[in-house]
Write a protein that holds these residues in place. Structure first.
Motif, short mmCIF file in Angstrom:
data_model
loop_
_atom_site.label_atom_id
_atom_site.label_comp_id
_atom_site.label_asym_id
_atom_site.label_seq_id
_atom_site.Cartn_x
_atom_site.Cartn_y
_atom_site.Cartn_z
N SER A 76 0.81 -1.21 0.00
CA SER A 76 0.00 0.00 0.00
C SER A 76 0.85 1.26 0.00
O SER A 76 0.39 2.33 -0.42
CB SER A 76 -0.95 0.01 1.20
OG SER A 76 -0.21 0.14 2.41
N VAL A 87 -3.59 -1.00 -8.72
CA VAL A 87 -3.99 -0.35 -7.47
C VAL A 87 -5.27 0.44 -7.70
O VAL A 87 -5.31 1.35 -8.53
CB VAL A 87 -2.88 0.58 -6.94
CG1 VAL A 87 -3.32 1.26 -5.66
CG2 VAL A 87 -1.59 -0.21 -6.73
N ARG A 89 -8.14 2.93 -6.09
CA ARG A 89 -8.23 3.91 -5.01
C ARG A 89 -9.68 4.36 -4.81
O ARG A 89 -10.50 4.32 -5.72
CB ARG A 89 -7.33 5.11 -5.30
CG ARG A 89 -5.85 4.71 -5.40
CD ARG A 89 -4.94 5.90 -5.61
NE ARG A 89 -3.54 5.47 -5.72
CZ ARG A 89 -2.76 5.24 -4.68
NH1 ARG A 89 -3.22 5.45 -3.45
NH2 ARG A 89 -1.52 4.83 -4.84
N GLU A 90 -9.95 4.79 -3.59
CA GLU A 90 -11.26 5.31 -3.26
C GLU A 90 -11.52 6.60 -4.06
O GLU A 90 -10.60 7.41 -4.28
CB GLU A 90 -11.37 5.62 -1.76
CG GLU A 90 -11.21 4.40 -0.85
CD GLU A 90 -12.47 3.55 -0.78
OE1 GLU A 90 -13.44 3.86 -1.52
OE2 GLU A 90 -12.48 2.58 0.00
N GLY A 94 -8.79 8.98 -2.40
CA GLY A 94 -7.58 8.51 -3.06
C GLY A 94 -6.85 7.44 -2.28
O GLY A 94 -5.78 6.97 -2.69
N ALA A 95 -7.42 7.01 -1.15
CA ALA A 95 -6.81 5.94 -0.35
C ALA A 95 -6.89 4.63 -1.11
O ALA A 95 -7.80 4.40 -1.92
CB ALA A 95 -7.52 5.82 0.99
N VAL A 96 -5.94 3.76 -0.85
CA VAL A 96 -5.92 2.45 -1.51
C VAL A 96 -7.14 1.64 -1.08
O VAL A 96 -7.40 1.48 0.11
CB VAL A 96 -4.62 1.69 -1.19
CG1 VAL A 96 -4.68 0.28 -1.79
CG2 VAL A 96 -3.41 2.44 -1.74
N ARG A 97 -7.88 1.14 -2.06
CA ARG A 97 -9.07 0.32 -1.83
C ARG A 97 -8.76 -1.15 -2.05
O ARG A 97 -9.14 -2.00 -1.24
CB ARG A 97 -10.20 0.77 -2.75
CG ARG A 97 -11.50 -0.03 -2.65
CD ARG A 97 -12.54 0.59 -3.59
NE ARG A 97 -13.78 -0.16 -3.68
CZ ARG A 97 -14.82 -0.01 -2.86
NH1 ARG A 97 -14.75 0.87 -1.88
NH2 ARG A 97 -15.92 -0.71 -3.02
N GLN A 212 -14.32 0.80 -8.03
CA GLN A 212 -14.45 1.80 -6.97
C GLN A 212 -15.86 1.79 -6.38
O GLN A 212 -16.02 1.88 -5.17
CB GLN A 212 -14.14 3.19 -7.53
CG GLN A 212 -12.70 3.37 -7.98
CD GLN A 212 -12.48 4.72 -8.62
OE1 GLN A 212 -13.29 5.19 -9.42
NE2 GLN A 212 -11.38 5.36 -8.27
#
Length: 301
Positions: A76, A87, A89-90, A94-97, A212
């Protein structure tokens, strides 16, 4: 039963239709093997056939959980993966989902996918040799982790990846404690015996947004209500190291995590080598290789 034609074969599980259709009865078994072919007992296999899922507590020990959690954190934060398409992301933060195709990024996870504790059970449930259709690590951080709306994985894999029938099984291994309140996975036990078609064509490159927040290929509220009334809802809870095995067609989803307690898991999809992908049944093109592996259907050893 309604059937459509794809190429020269009948499509027993049509979806992404122009108008709503009645639910279909599943035409294939959930368990393809027997008690003699693996570690599950006949009682466990019968329960899995009936419910569509099985929970194994203490599947990984504390040292193993720590090892895979360290891999999760490493991936991550890896700068070389910042703009990698694997990768996800939300949307808002932008956080890793999720991170897909994990064995290519982690030797430890690659070894785990071939661990007899996993492989023997996957082969038993699916009745023979298997390969990995998909792998990923899911992250759901505290306070801002977003859930996954109700869906059947098989509906997506059939429509967008070209998986012919629901002869696949997922294993989700918890790396954090799963409480009733931190966005744990919910399943409708027994719903795997009913196939729900969705309405609406699949847009080109749908995967760029659906990973997403899935908006295409989801059941209607009426269908969700019908299944919930028939089957009820169970929730996967348990300590880190627990494993949830669930059928490709079971209806499942998860809510947002607004607690301080994160929820992360390693997710692996085993598909029978006799159920190898063909052209998508209801999408303009296959999804990328890191989402649905189709370059090789060689059996895992």
């Amino acid at each position: 039963m309604t059937m459509t034609m794809t190429g020269t074969e009948q499509d027993l599980y049509p979806t992404r239709l122009s108008e709503a259709s009645a639910p279909l009865t599943r035409q294939h078994p959930t368990v393809w093997g027997d008690a003699a072919s693996g570690p599950f007992t006949q009682e466990e296999l019968d329960a899995h056939e009936s419910r569509g899922y099985t929970v194994l507590d203490d599947f990984l020990d504390a040292d193993e959980v720590a090892r895979y959690t360290a891999e999760l954190e490493r991936l991550s934060e890896a700068p070389e993966l910042a703009n990698d398409p694997r990768v996800i992301r939300e949307r808002g933060t932008g956080a890793v989902r999720s991170i897909f195709a994990v064995p290519a990024l982690s030797d430890a996870v690659d070894r785990l996918t071939r661990d007899p504790r996993l492989l023997d059970r996957a082969r038993q449930l699916l009745g023979g040799d298997v390969y990995l259709h998909q792998t990923r690590i899911n992250y759901m951080p505290g306070f801002r982790g977003t859930g996954f709306y109700w869906h059947s994985d098989f509906e997506t894999w059939h429509a967008e990846d070209g998986m012919p029938i629901p002869r696949a099984v997922s294993c989700s291994i918890a790396l954090t404690d799963n409480y009733p309140f931190n966005g744990g996975l919910m399943v409708m036990p027994g719903s795997h015996r009913t196939y729900i078609s969705s309405v609406g064509e699949t847009p080109a490159d749908n995967h760029t947004s659906s990973l997403q927040a899935q908006e295409v290929g989801v059941p209607s509220e009426d269908d969700i209500s019908l299944l919930a009334a028939q089957h009820g809802i169970d929730q996967f809870t348990g300590a880190a190291g627990s494993a949830l095995w669930f059928d490709a067609n079971i209806m499942h989803g998860s809510g947002n995590n607004i607690t301080p307690f994160p929820r992360s898991n390693i997710f692996m999809v085993f598909n029978s080598v006799d159920n190898a992908l063909v052209e998508p049944y209801a999408a303009p093109a296959p999804r990328p290789e890191h989402i649905a592996h189709r370059e090789s259907f060689a059996p895992l050893r």
